[in-house]
Structure formats: structure tokens, C-alpha cells
Design an enzyme around this catalytic site. Structure first.
Site, PDB file in Angstrom:
ATOM      1  N   HIS A 191       0.831  -1.209   0.000  1.00  0.00           N
ATOM      2  CA  HIS A 191       0.000   0.000   0.000  1.00  0.00           C
ATOM      3  C   HIS A 191       0.863   1.256   0.000  1.00  0.00           C
ATOM      4  O   HIS A 191       1.994   1.252   0.487  1.00  0.00           O
ATOM      5  CB  HIS A 191      -1.032  -0.007   1.142  1.00  0.00           C
ATOM      6  CG  HIS A 191      -0.515   0.239   2.525  1.00  0.00           C
ATOM      7  ND1 HIS A 191      -0.882  -0.533   3.599  1.00  0.00           N
ATOM      8  CD2 HIS A 191       0.303   1.191   3.026  1.00  0.00           C
ATOM      9  CE1 HIS A 191      -0.311  -0.063   4.698  1.00  0.00           C
ATOM     10  NE2 HIS A 191       0.419   0.986   4.371  1.00  0.00           N
ATOM     11  N   GLU A 208      -5.040   0.565  -0.152  1.00  0.00           N
ATOM     12  CA  GLU A 208      -4.827  -0.855   0.110  1.00  0.00           C
ATOM     13  C   GLU A 208      -5.078  -1.695  -1.148  1.00  0.00           C
ATOM     14  O   GLU A 208      -5.866  -1.288  -2.017  1.00  0.00           O
ATOM     15  CB  GLU A 208      -5.815  -1.316   1.201  1.00  0.00           C
ATOM     16  CG  GLU A 208      -5.641  -0.616   2.545  1.00  0.00           C
ATOM     17  CD  GLU A 208      -4.548  -1.243   3.394  1.00  0.00           C
ATOM     18  OE1 GLU A 208      -3.527  -1.698   2.839  1.00  0.00           O
ATOM     19  OE2 GLU A 208      -4.730  -1.272   4.618  1.00  0.00           O
TER      20      GLU A 208
HETATM   21  C1  GLP Z   1       1.266   3.326   7.203  1.00  0.00           C
HETATM   22  C2  GLP Z   1       1.172   4.588   6.365  1.00  0.00           C
HETATM   23  C3  GLP Z   1       1.971   4.494   5.088  1.00  0.00           C
HETATM   24  C4  GLP Z   1       3.343   3.936   5.392  1.00  0.00           C
HETATM   25  C5  GLP Z   1       3.203   2.547   5.955  1.00  0.00           C
HETATM   26  C6  GLP Z   1       4.530   1.874   6.235  1.00  0.00           C
HETATM   27  O1  GLP Z   1       0.300   2.381   6.915  1.00  0.00           O
HETATM   28  N1  GLP Z   1      -0.173   4.936   6.042  1.00  0.00           N
HETATM   29  O2  GLP Z   1       2.044   5.769   4.482  1.00  0.00           O
HETATM   30  O3  GLP Z   1       4.114   3.918   4.227  1.00  0.00           O
HETATM   31  O4  GLP Z   1       2.494   2.674   7.173  1.00  0.00           O
HETATM   32  O5  GLP Z   1       4.947   2.126   7.546  1.00  0.00           O
HETATM   33  P1  GLP Z   1       6.378   1.817   8.107  1.00  0.00           P
HETATM   34  O6  GLP Z   1       7.296   2.824   7.490  1.00  0.00           O
HETATM   35  O7  GLP Z   1       6.259   1.996   9.585  1.00  0.00           O
HETATM   36  O8  GLP Z   1       6.714   0.434   7.710  1.00  0.00           O
END
Ligand code: GLP
Length: 239
Positions: free
Chosen positions: A137, A142
Site C-alpha cells: 500500500h 490498500e
Molecule cells: C502506514 C502509512 C503508510 C506507510 C506505511 C509503512 O500504513 N499509512 O504511508 O508507508 O504505514 O509504515 P512503516 O514505514 O512503519 O513500515
């Protein structure tokens, strides 16, 4: 799509911060699209350092965040509003009225999305920063049979609720919806930088780099944009 692979998280963060810094230096009144999640934290830390060292001026910069949980109060410790002020905005000289984050406490979520879309489209994003979910995503777009083009209300997948539960007291405490820029909103940015670190992002990165587009991996739509840089660490690239 260009790819840069670095040894570790620190190097990824510095490389990403350099791109943001160059954008601000070249165009002091630029519009930045910003992301949350753990991945960009190091980049924000580096940008705060550059500001402290007198290398950057955010006074003319405008920002638009990708997404926000719904429903959630701004002051909730896990809101993306709180995240952005704690990790970046409180430490730099960005104008408060130049910061835009979807309002997770809006009574009418769709109206909030429509007005967010209108403002971001009017302004136009110069540089969009993205992370990537384990399921591919971007923002909170999603995997699904079809994807929304504009800013919209969306239901989070079980996978995302589970992945993001590490920030909440329990899985039940994670809001099950979100407000997010759509794929079209994201692709309208002039330049896009996607960051990915860690083995758990490997499958998503492989899917992103295989040059095919599928709604099963929303990030794959970035292949349709002509100025995307994917910056990842060795773990995300090699698995
Ligand atoms: C969330 C955000 C996204 C982000 C993703 C990954 O779901 N909505 O924009 O890219 O998390 O998060 P992380 O960087 O903590 O793996």
C-alpha cells in the site's frame, strides 16, 4: 523508475533528506507531500538537523500529508497529526497554516476528503515522499479489485491493522478506517521518492520493481510516473 540501494537505514535517511533539502533550496516555496510510518523518521531527523544547522529554511514551504486514521482526534498520541508535529513540524520554522493533514475528527469524512483533494490539487505537490506497506500500500491505498483516484475514506486491511498495531496499545485500538490521498492524487506530484527499509518490505519492493501494474500492489502504479526514485536498504532489496 530509478533505484538507489544503500547499506542501512541511516544512509537511506540521509539520501532522502538530501533530495528534500535540494528541493527546498531550489524552490523555497515548494509544496512537499509527506508520509508517516517508521521509515521516514530518520529522514525527518536529518531535516531537523539541517534546519538547526542553518542549512534549510521552511518558512515558505507548504506541506500535505498523505493520510490520517479515521476516526481519530488530532491530539491522540497515535494520530498522524501528532506524529508529524513530534517528528518534524515542531522542530522547524514551517508556518502552521501551511501544514495540511486530513482531519481524522471531521464529522463528515467524505466532505473532508473532497476539500482536501481540492486544496492539494490547486497547490500541486512538487515532491511527494512515500513509504510502502508490507502489502504494497501507499498512503492508505490498500490492495483491492479497484483503486480510488482521489482523496477518499478507506477501510484498512487486517494486514495493515496488524502491522500498525505495534504503535497502539492493542490491535483493537487501531482505527479501522483512514482518509487518504488517492492513487491519482499521489501520481499528480511532479516528483516522487519512495523509501523502504527492512526484510519485511522485500516482497513489496520486488513487486514494485517488476515493471507491471496491478491493483493487488497499489505501489506498482508508480511505474506510470516518469520521475520516481526508490531508495531502499539492502535488506529490502535483497530480502
Ligand atoms: C502506514 C502509512 C503508510 C506507510 C506505511 C509503512 O500504513 N499509512 O504511508 O508507508 O504505514 O509504515 P512503516 O514505514 O512503519 O513500515
Amino acid at each position: 523508475m530509478r533505484l538507489q540501494v544503500f547499506e542501512n537505514y541511516e544512509e537511506v535517511s540521509k539520501a532522502a533528506a538530501k533530495i528534500v533539502a535540494s528541493q527546498i533550496i531550489v524552490k523555497p516555496d515548494c509544496v512537499l507531500g509527506l508520509a508517516t510510518g517508521s521509515t521516514p523518521v530518520g529522514m525527518y531527523r536529518e531535516l531537523c538537523r539541517m534546519y538547526r544547522d542553518g542549512l534549510l529554511d521552511f518558512s515558505a514551504v507548504t506541506t500535505f500529508n498523505l493520510d490520517e486514521y479515521y476516526p481519530i482526534d488530532r491530539d491522540n498520541a497515535q494520530s498522524y497529526h501528532t506524529f508529524m508535529w513530534e517528528n518534524l513540524f515542531s522542530h522547524i520554522n514551517v508556518r502552521k497554516d501551511a501544514v495540511h493533514i486530513p482531519d481524522g475528527s471531521a464529522l463528515d469524512a467524505q466532505t473532508e476528503c473532497d476539500s482536501y483533494e481540492r486544496v492539494v490539487t490547486e497547490k500541486g505537490v512538487d515532491l511527494q515522499i512515500l513509504g510502502i506497506g508490507q502489502n504494497g500500500h501507499i498512503g492508505f491505498n490498500e490492495p483491492d479489485e479497484s483503486l480510488e483516484v482521489k482523496t477518499h475514506v478507506t477501510a484498512l486491511t487486517d494486514n495493515t491493522v496488524h502491522a500498525n498495531s505495534r504503535f497502539f496499545e492493542s490491535e483493537e485500538a487501531v482505527p479501522k478506517k483512514a482518509l487518504t490521498m488517492g492513487i491519482g492524487t499521489i501520481l499528480a506530484a511532479k516528483k516522487i521518492v519512495l523509501l523502504a527499509c527492512g526484510k519485511n518490505k522485500h516482497d513489496a519492493i520486488v513487486g514494485l520493481l517488476n515493471g507491471r501494474v496491478t491493483t493487488a500492489l497499489p505501489a506498482s502504479f508508480l511505474n506510470l510516473h516518469n520521475d520516481v526514485i526508490v531508495i531502499c536498504d539492502k535488506e529490502a532489496y535483497e530480502g
